[in-house]
Design a protein around this motif. Structure first.
Motif, PDB file in Angstrom:
ATOM      1  N   LEU A  12       0.825  -1.208   0.000  1.00 14.91           N
ATOM      2  CA  LEU A  12       0.000   0.000   0.000  1.00 14.91           C
ATOM      3  C   LEU A  12       0.860   1.259   0.000  1.00 14.91           C
ATOM      4  CD1 LEU A  12      -2.848  -1.036   2.486  1.00 14.91           C
ATOM      5  CD2 LEU A  12      -3.078  -0.649   0.029  1.00 14.91           C
ATOM      6  N   ARG A  13       1.973   1.240   0.764  1.00 12.17           N
ATOM      7  CA  ARG A  13       2.882   2.401   0.760  1.00 12.17           C
ATOM      8  C   ARG A  13       3.449   2.637  -0.642  1.00 12.17           C
ATOM      9  NH1 ARG A  13       4.538   0.419   5.841  1.00 12.17           N
ATOM     10  NH2 ARG A  13       6.273  -0.712   4.877  1.00 12.17           N
ATOM     11  N   ALA A  14       3.848   1.553  -1.313  1.00 13.52           N
ATOM     12  CA  ALA A  14       4.403   1.682  -2.659  1.00 13.52           C
ATOM     13  C   ALA A  14       3.357   2.218  -3.635  1.00 13.52           C
ATOM     14  CB  ALA A  14       4.934   0.327  -3.130  1.00 13.52           C
ATOM     15  N   LEU A  15       2.128   1.738  -3.516  1.00 14.27           N
ATOM     16  CA  LEU A  15       1.060   2.201  -4.406  1.00 14.27           C
ATOM     17  C   LEU A  15       0.755   3.680  -4.175  1.00 14.27           C
ATOM     18  CD1 LEU A  15      -1.357  -0.873  -4.233  1.00 14.27           C
ATOM     19  CD2 LEU A  15      -0.186  -0.037  -6.291  1.00 14.27           C
ATOM     20  N   ASN A  16       0.694   4.094  -2.918  1.00 16.93           N
ATOM     21  CA  ASN A  16       0.440   5.506  -2.622  1.00 16.93           C
ATOM     22  C   ASN A  16       1.587   6.377  -3.114  1.00 16.93           C
ATOM     23  OD1 ASN A  16      -2.146   5.413  -1.307  1.00 16.93           O
ATOM     24  ND2 ASN A  16      -1.159   4.475   0.465  1.00 16.93           N
ATOM     25  N   ALA A  24      -3.505   8.469   1.906  1.00 17.31           N
ATOM     26  CA  ALA A  24      -3.652   7.023   1.667  1.00 17.31           C
ATOM     27  C   ALA A  24      -4.839   6.829   0.734  1.00 17.31           C
ATOM     28  CB  ALA A  24      -3.867   6.298   2.985  1.00 17.31           C
ATOM     29  N   LEU A  25      -4.556   6.575  -0.535  1.00 22.14           N
ATOM     30  CA  LEU A  25      -5.611   6.476  -1.543  1.00 22.14           C
ATOM     31  C   LEU A  25      -6.081   5.047  -1.772  1.00 22.14           C
ATOM     32  CD1 LEU A  25      -4.129   8.926  -4.219  1.00 22.14           C
ATOM     33  CD2 LEU A  25      -5.825   9.423  -2.453  1.00 22.14           C
ATOM     34  N   TRP A  26      -5.209   4.085  -1.536  1.00 26.92           N
ATOM     35  CA  TRP A  26      -5.489   2.695  -1.923  1.00 26.92           C
ATOM     36  C   TRP A  26      -6.069   1.883  -0.774  1.00 26.92           C
ATOM     37  CZ3 TRP A  26      -4.760   0.963  -6.928  1.00 26.92           C
ATOM     38  CH2 TRP A  26      -4.034   1.811  -7.778  1.00 26.92           C
ATOM     39  N   PHE A  40      -6.325  -4.515  -5.445  1.00 28.19           N
ATOM     40  CA  PHE A  40      -6.247  -3.222  -4.752  1.00 28.19           C
ATOM     41  C   PHE A  40      -7.047  -2.202  -5.553  1.00 28.19           C
ATOM     42  CE2 PHE A  40      -2.396  -5.461  -3.486  1.00 28.19           C
ATOM     43  CZ  PHE A  40      -2.373  -5.259  -2.114  1.00 28.19           C
ATOM     44  N   LEU A  41      -7.613  -1.228  -4.841  1.00 33.97           N
ATOM     45  CA  LEU A  41      -8.433  -0.217  -5.488  1.00 33.97           C
ATOM     46  C   LEU A  41      -8.143   1.153  -4.884  1.00 33.97           C
ATOM     47  CD1 LEU A  41     -10.906   0.433  -7.411  1.00 33.97           C
ATOM     48  CD2 LEU A  41     -12.308   0.251  -5.328  1.00 33.97           C
ATOM     49  N   ALA A  42      -7.963   2.136  -5.758  1.00 34.95           N
ATOM     50  CA  ALA A  42      -7.980   3.544  -5.339  1.00 34.95           C
ATOM     51  C   ALA A  42      -9.361   4.064  -5.724  1.00 34.95           C
ATOM     52  CB  ALA A  42      -6.885   4.330  -6.040  1.00 34.95           C
ATOM     53  N   PRO A  43     -10.286   4.179  -4.749  1.00 37.07           N
ATOM     54  CA  PRO A  43     -11.681   4.492  -5.083  1.00 37.07           C
ATOM     55  C   PRO A  43     -11.820   5.834  -5.809  1.00 37.07           C
ATOM     56  CG  PRO A  43     -11.483   3.736  -2.814  1.00 37.07           C
ATOM     57  CD  PRO A  43     -10.089   3.966  -3.313  1.00 37.07           C
ATOM     58  N   ARG A  44     -12.841   5.910  -6.638  1.00 36.13           N
ATOM     59  CA  ARG A  44     -13.096   7.111  -7.428  1.00 36.13           C
ATOM     60  C   ARG A  44     -13.191   8.355  -6.545  1.00 36.13           C
ATOM     61  NH1 ARG A  44     -11.753   8.028 -11.931  1.00 36.13           N
ATOM     62  NH2 ARG A  44     -12.598   6.042 -12.670  1.00 36.13           N
ATOM     63  N   ALA A  46     -11.800   9.006  -3.641  1.00 39.84           N
ATOM     64  CA  ALA A  46     -10.478   9.398  -3.141  1.00 39.84           C
ATOM     65  C   ALA A  46      -9.651  10.047  -4.243  1.00 39.84           C
ATOM     66  CB  ALA A  46      -9.754   8.175  -2.581  1.00 39.84           C
ATOM     67  N   LEU A  47      -9.755   9.520  -5.466  1.00 41.81           N
ATOM     68  CA  LEU A  47      -9.006  10.101  -6.593  1.00 41.81           C
ATOM     69  C   LEU A  47      -9.529  11.495  -6.928  1.00 41.81           C
ATOM     70  CD1 LEU A  47      -8.720   6.982  -8.944  1.00 41.81           C
ATOM     71  CD2 LEU A  47      -6.952   7.945  -7.461  1.00 41.81           C
ATOM     72  N   SER A  48     -10.848  11.693  -6.832  1.00 45.54           N
ATOM     73  CA  SER A  48     -11.431  13.002  -7.124  1.00 45.54           C
ATOM     74  C   SER A  48     -10.952  14.052  -6.140  1.00 45.54           C
ATOM     75  CB  SER A  48     -12.963  12.919  -7.094  1.00 45.54           C
ATOM     76  OG  SER A  48     -13.427  12.037  -8.112  1.00 45.54           O
ATOM     77  N   ALA A  49     -10.736  13.627  -4.883  1.00 46.09           N
ATOM     78  CA  ALA A  49     -10.249  14.567  -3.876  1.00 46.09           C
ATOM     79  C   ALA A  49      -8.768  14.876  -4.046  1.00 46.09           C
ATOM     80  CB  ALA A  49     -10.505  13.995  -2.475  1.00 46.09           C
ATOM     81  N   ALA A  50      -8.020  13.945  -4.665  1.00 42.93           N
ATOM     82  CA  ALA A  50      -6.566  14.112  -4.758  1.00 42.93           C
ATOM     83  C   ALA A  50      -6.106  14.679  -6.099  1.00 42.93           C
ATOM     84  CB  ALA A  50      -5.884  12.765  -4.519  1.00 42.93           C
ATOM     85  N   PHE A  51      -6.900  14.483  -7.157  1.00 40.30           N
ATOM     86  CA  PHE A  51      -6.497  14.925  -8.493  1.00 40.30           C
ATOM     87  C   PHE A  51      -7.619  15.743  -9.130  1.00 40.30           C
ATOM     88  CE2 PHE A  51      -4.164  11.000  -7.674  1.00 40.30           C
ATOM     89  CZ  PHE A  51      -2.863  11.340  -8.069  1.00 40.30           C
ATOM     90  N   PRO A  52      -7.275  16.765  -9.905  1.00 37.00           N
ATOM     91  CA  PRO A  52      -8.312  17.554 -10.591  1.00 37.00           C
ATOM     92  C   PRO A  52      -9.164  16.658 -11.493  1.00 37.00           C
ATOM     93  CG  PRO A  52      -6.170  18.651 -10.725  1.00 37.00           C
ATOM     94  CD  PRO A  52      -5.920  17.283 -10.148  1.00 37.00           C
ATOM     95  N   GLY A  53     -10.453  16.680 -11.236  1.00 31.80           N
ATOM     96  CA  GLY A  53     -11.361  15.863 -12.027  1.00 31.80           C
ATOM     97  C   GLY A  53     -11.194  14.372 -11.801  1.00 31.80           C
ATOM     98  N   GLY A  54     -10.419  14.003 -10.797  1.00 27.38           N
ATOM     99  CA  GLY A  54     -10.193  12.586 -10.503  1.00 27.38           C
ATOM    100  C   GLY A  54      -9.318  11.888 -11.525  1.00 27.38           C
ATOM    101  N   GLN A  55      -8.647  12.673 -12.399  1.00 26.01           N
ATOM    102  CA  GLN A  55      -7.838  12.087 -13.461  1.00 26.01           C
ATOM    103  C   GLN A  55      -6.384  11.918 -13.007  1.00 26.01           C
ATOM    104  OE1 GLN A  55      -9.113  10.936 -16.461  1.00 26.01           O
ATOM    105  NE2 GLN A  55     -11.005  11.353 -15.294  1.00 26.01           N
TER     106      GLN A  55
END
Length: 545
Positions: A12-16, A24-26, A40-44, A46-55
């Motif tokens: 998980l550390r490597a994925l993050n 912690a996204l994953w 493993f999943l980085a939920p949609r 969490a991605l939306s909060a961390a990246f513009p538009g979740g992309q």
């Protein structure tokens, strides 16, 4: 293998890290349905909060499968899905890396200092008969001691048992508790504490006579001390404590245990456990009915010995144990005998006359201990436990009982015994070395479930179960003492489902051996996990049932 044993946390550390975000996204998947598509999943969200538009940047996504590390799982593919960013593991390679010899928790380096914890269980003091509520705190302390020792932490259990009482029920439950009489060192310590009380402004000496309770030698005003020191978390009703010789003996035993702890260096304790401590930690494991009295002893010790160790006292409080419709108060020994009789009757129903054979005496005893330990420990220690003693709530069939766990452990023993006898008859060749096995044969859903949900996280499960929270202003702490029982119950359910569905020892045809050997290697590792986890509960594996 040079790459080492993979772990959940390291992966998980490597994925993050690959996504370049501190959050912690994953998450690790565990359900059978999701594991068909991803591990493993980085939920949609969490991605939306961390990246513009979740992309997520395409270069970050493409870099994920090439992640490497000593404890990182081999990753096969990373792709965008409606649920989020999904990763699958290269499963044959993961089987190969995980199914070597199962490493236990890392042992401290030779000569390294380890931490020390004093576990004090007031239920074992005094002349009153043990009740089920006392048994809960004793079993919890015994289990926590085993978990801590497995992590390299030194543990001292108090109080030492005296020969004045019969402790048969503790022996029957395989509780390993020290015994001793104290000796002259404790007598000297009690005298020193008396002298300290004589000089203490909070204490008043009591002369024996009319109006003075028998055995009381001092009255100590606790409330004023608590207020002056700004102590947090104590019962507001703490006021005057009547001190007896027995009170001082309890304190003397605690002091001696602290002095005998091997460590007085904060670097010797794991960073996530007891940081900034200058000596060993003291944990009072009490049932909720004893909590007030133990708080009194805690404050008295702080008054008489203002050292760093008394400031590190914490209270791990067990919730109530409710016994449904008892005809009279039931003792711990009666509770054990009742459960043993019920276990015998349930075994006779299931196994018939076989269960009445003398060889089954040890089996029934072990099943009874397992039933009681799981009954007491599979619930979070803060919550109430309800014991139904009128109805036969002990069963060999229930999937959430200690007997069910032991039954599945015995099924594994029978499987390997059957295989070994077949090898001796020449039906099968011996199990080859791990390096010669073909793990690409393991394609059944339950096989990955056993590896990914149990073999992979097991060392971390033990670490989490032994982890105690860092010091805080309050005096209560919580511990994950239910973790191992819940892990074993879930493992038993998934193993049982797999074992009922899949035929392990097939026909002795060479073209079937690759799959059979890979499955045996997997189930041998599952057996090792059962044995290691049961050892923290002082439960020996059963070879028959």
């Amino acid at each position: 293998m040079g790459e080492g044993r993979p772990g959940v946390a390291a992966t998980l550390r490597a994925l993050n890290g690959a996504l370049g975000r501190p959050a912690a996204l994953w998450v690790k998947e565990s359900g059978a349905r999701n594991l068909r598509h991803r591990d493993f999943l980085a939920p949609r969200a969490a991605l939306s909060a961390a990246f513009p538009g979740g992309q997520v940047p395409p270069e970050a996504v493409s870099a994920v499968p090439s992640l490497r590390g000593p404890a990182v799982l081999p990753l096969r593919v990373c792709r965008q899905t409606p649920a989020g960013l999904a990763v699958q593991v290269r499963r044959p390679e993961a089987f190969q890396r995980l199914l070597g010899p199962l490493p236990g928790p890392a042992s401290p380096a030779a000569g390294a200092r380890t931490g020390c914890v004093v576990l004090h269980c007031p239920a074992l003091r005094g002349a009153a008969a043990l009740r089920p509520r006392h048994l809960r705190s004793v079993l919890l302390a015994d289990h926590l001691a085993q978990l801590l020792r497995a992590q390299g932490v030194g543990v001292r259990l108090l109080p030492a048992l005296t020969e004045e009482r019969s402790w048969d029920v503790l022996r029957q439950l395989r509780i390993c508790w020290p015994s001793g009489s104290g000796g002259s060192s404790l007598t000297d310590a009690v005298s020193a504490l008396k002298a300290a009380l004589g000089q203490c402004p909070c204490a008043t000496a009591c002369e024996q006579g009319p109006g003075t309770a028998e055995g009381v030698i001092f009255k100590v005003h606790l409330k004023s001390f608590v207020e002056q020191q700004g102590l947090v978390g104590y019962d507001p009703n703490l006021d005057v404590l009547l001190v007896t010789e027995g009170t001082l003996w309890s304190l003397a035993e605690l002091q001696e245990a602290v002095l005998q702890c091997p460590v007085s260096d904060p670097l010797a304790l794991p960073a996530s456990r007891f940081p900034n401590s200058s000596c060993c930690s003291i944990i009072h494991v009490v049932n909720c009915e004893e909590e007030f009295q133990q708080q009194q002893l805690d404050v008295l010790w702080r008054i008489l010995d203002p050292g760093a160790h008394t400031a590190l006292q914490k209270h791990l409080v067990c919730g109530p144990v409710k016994v449904t419709n008892p005809s009279s108060p039931i003792g711990a020994d009666q509770y054990f005998q009742l459960r043993k009789r019920q276990m015998f009757e349930a075994s006779v129903i299931k196994y018939g006359e076989l269960a009445q054979d003398e060889a089954w005496t040890e089996v029934i005893d072990t099943l009874t201990v397992a039933a009681i330990r799981f009954e007491m420990l599979s619930t979070a220690h803060r919550s109430q436990i309800t014991l139904d003693l009128e109805n036969n709530s002990i069963s060999t069939k229930g999937t959430k009982s200690g007997a069910f766990v032991m039954y599945n452990c015995a099924r594994l023993a029978t499987l390997f015994d059957t295989f070994q006898r077949a090898v001796e008859r020449g039906t099968y060749p011996p199990l080859p070395p791990v390096s010669e096995l073909n793990f690409s044969c393991l394609r059944e859903e339950g096989e990955w479930l056993l590896l990914f949900n149990y073999l992979l996280p097991f060392p971390e499960v033990l670490q989490q179960a032994a982890q105690l929270p860092p010091p805080s202003k309050g005096i209560r702490i919580t511990a994950n003492t239910e973790t191992v029982c819940k892990f074993l119950i879930q493992l038993s359910m998934d193993f049982s489902s797999y074992y009922n569905r899949v035929h392990i020892l097939g026909e002795p045809f060479p073209h079937l051996f690759d799959q059979m050997f890979a499955r045996l290697q997997l189930l041998g590792a599952v057996r090792d996990v059962f044995h290691s986890a049961l050892a923290t509960l002082h439960l020996p594996p059963l070879s028959q049932i």
